[in-house]
Design an enzyme around this catalytic site. Structure first.
Site, PDB file in Angstrom:
ATOM      1  N   GLY A 238       4.484   0.256   2.592  1.00 40.97           N
ATOM      2  CA  GLY A 238       4.143   1.364   2.040  1.00 40.97           C
ATOM      3  C   GLY A 238       3.719   2.508   2.345  1.00 40.97           C
ATOM      4  O   GLY A 238       3.679   2.894   3.488  1.00 40.97           O
TER       5      GLY A 238
ATOM      6  N   CYS B 135      -1.890   0.362   9.187  1.00 36.40           N
ATOM      7  CA  CYS B 135      -1.235   1.399   8.591  1.00 36.40           C
ATOM      8  C   CYS B 135      -0.049   2.236   9.628  1.00 36.40           C
ATOM      9  O   CYS B 135      -0.436   2.126  10.977  1.00 36.40           O
ATOM     10  CB  CYS B 135      -1.960   2.363   8.814  1.00 36.40           C
ATOM     11  N   LEU B 136       0.498   2.584   9.067  1.00 35.46           N
ATOM     12  CA  LEU B 136       1.448   3.857   9.641  1.00 35.46           C
ATOM     13  C   LEU B 136       0.693   5.148  10.046  1.00 35.46           C
ATOM     14  O   LEU B 136       1.261   6.213  11.100  1.00 35.46           O
ATOM     15  CB  LEU B 136       2.792   4.743   8.722  1.00 35.46           C
TER      16      LEU B 136
ATOM     17  N   GLN C 219      -0.428  10.755   3.430  1.00 38.15           N
ATOM     18  CA  GLN C 219       0.167  10.794   4.921  1.00 38.15           C
ATOM     19  C   GLN C 219       1.900  11.164   4.722  1.00 38.15           C
ATOM     20  O   GLN C 219       1.695  11.314   6.658  1.00 38.15           O
ATOM     21  CB  GLN C 219       0.882   8.653   4.385  1.00 38.15           C
TER      22      GLN C 219
ATOM     23  N   HIS D  89      -3.973  -1.134  -0.374  1.00 43.56           N
ATOM     24  CA  HIS D  89      -4.058  -0.305   0.694  1.00 43.56           C
ATOM     25  C   HIS D  89      -3.559   0.989   0.397  1.00 43.56           C
ATOM     26  O   HIS D  89      -3.806   2.459   0.920  1.00 43.56           O
ATOM     27  CB  HIS D  89      -3.048  -1.049   1.976  1.00 43.56           C
ATOM     28  N   GLU D  90      -2.686   0.939  -0.625  1.00 43.41           N
ATOM     29  CA  GLU D  90      -2.134   2.713  -0.450  1.00 43.41           C
ATOM     30  C   GLU D  90      -2.791   3.352  -2.031  1.00 43.41           C
ATOM     31  O   GLU D  90      -3.267   4.722  -1.037  1.00 43.41           O
ATOM     32  CB  GLU D  90      -0.698   2.071  -1.207  1.00 43.41           C
TER      33      GLU D  90
ATOM     34  N   HIS E 202      -5.660   5.220   0.308  1.00 44.77           N
ATOM     35  CA  HIS E 202      -5.296   6.140   0.898  1.00 44.77           C
ATOM     36  C   HIS E 202      -5.090   7.229  -0.742  1.00 44.77           C
ATOM     37  O   HIS E 202      -5.682   8.689   0.379  1.00 44.77           O
ATOM     38  CB  HIS E 202      -3.552   6.396   1.057  1.00 44.77           C
TER      39      HIS E 202
HETATM   40 NI    NI Z   1      -1.898   2.979   5.441  1.00 43.17          NI
END
Ligand code: NI
Length: 158
Positions: free
Chosen positions: A34, A81-82, A39, A123-124, A127
Site C-alpha cells: 500500500g 510502513c515504507l 508518502q 493504514h493508508e 497516512h
Molecule cells: Ni505506510
C-alpha cells in the site's frame, strides 16, 4: 508532509493519472502492499493497495477521496510502513473495513476489506490524515521505536 492531512482531489486530470502510476511503481519497487500520495510528497487524498505487491493481476486497488464507511471487530498483527523503513510493531486495528470513494477513472467504488486488506485500508487512510502507524502505538514499544529512529536519523542512516 507525513504529519499533515491531505486535501481531496477536485478533478481527475492526466497529472493525477501520472501521480497514480508513479505511486504504483514506487509501491511495487519497494515492494509494498500500500502507498498513500503523502508518502511521495503529494498532499492529496489518494492511495493505492495491492496485497500481492504486484505478483497477481487484478489485485491493484486505487482509491481517490477514500472514506471509511464501516469498521468492525479487532485484529492484532505486526505492521510496517515504507516511510518507517526497518521497523514493524503490533498494531490494534479493526478486522473489517468498508471504504468508499472513486476509482482511477472517477467512478464511485465501495470495497469491503477483511484481515490484511482491512489493515491496509486503515493504514493508508491514516497516512492521508497525517498519521503513521507508530502514532497508534503506546507506551514502551512506541518509546523504543521512536528512540531508535531518532538515533538512526542523527547518524544519517534513516
Ligand atoms: Ni505506510
Amino acid at each position: 508532509m507525513l504529519h499533515g492531512p491531505a486535501a481531496p482531489v477536485s478533478e481527475i486530470t492526466p497529472d493525477i493519472h501520472r501521480l497514480i502510476d508513479d505511486m504504483v511503481q514506487t509501491m511495487y519497487a519497494a515492494p509494498g502492499i500500500g502507498l498513500a500520495a503523502t508518502q511521495v510528497g503529494v498532499p492529496l487524498r489518494i492511495f493505492v493497495a495491492d496485497l500481492s505487491a504486484g505478483n497477481r493481476a487484478g489485485e491493484l486497488i486505487t482509491f481517490i477521496n477514500p472514506e471509511l464507511l464501516e469498521i468492525e471487530g479487532t485484529q492484532h498483527e505486526d505492521e510496517g510502513c515504507l516511510s518507517v523503513p526497518g521497523f514493524t510493531a503490533n498494531v490494534l486495528r479493526p478486522s473489517r473495513a468498508v471504504v468508499k470513494g472513486l476509482d482511477r477513472n472517477g467512478d464511485p467504488q465501495q470495497i469491503e476489506g477483511t484481515g490484511l486488506l482491512a489493515r491496509c485500508f486503515q493504514h493508508e487512510l491514516d497516512h492521508l490524515d497525517g498519521r503513521l502507524f507508530v502514532d497508534r502505538l503506546r507506551g514502551l514499544t512506541k518509546d523504543q521505536i521512536l528512540r531508535k529512529i531518532r538515533k538512526l536519523s542523527k547518524s544519517g542512516k534513516w
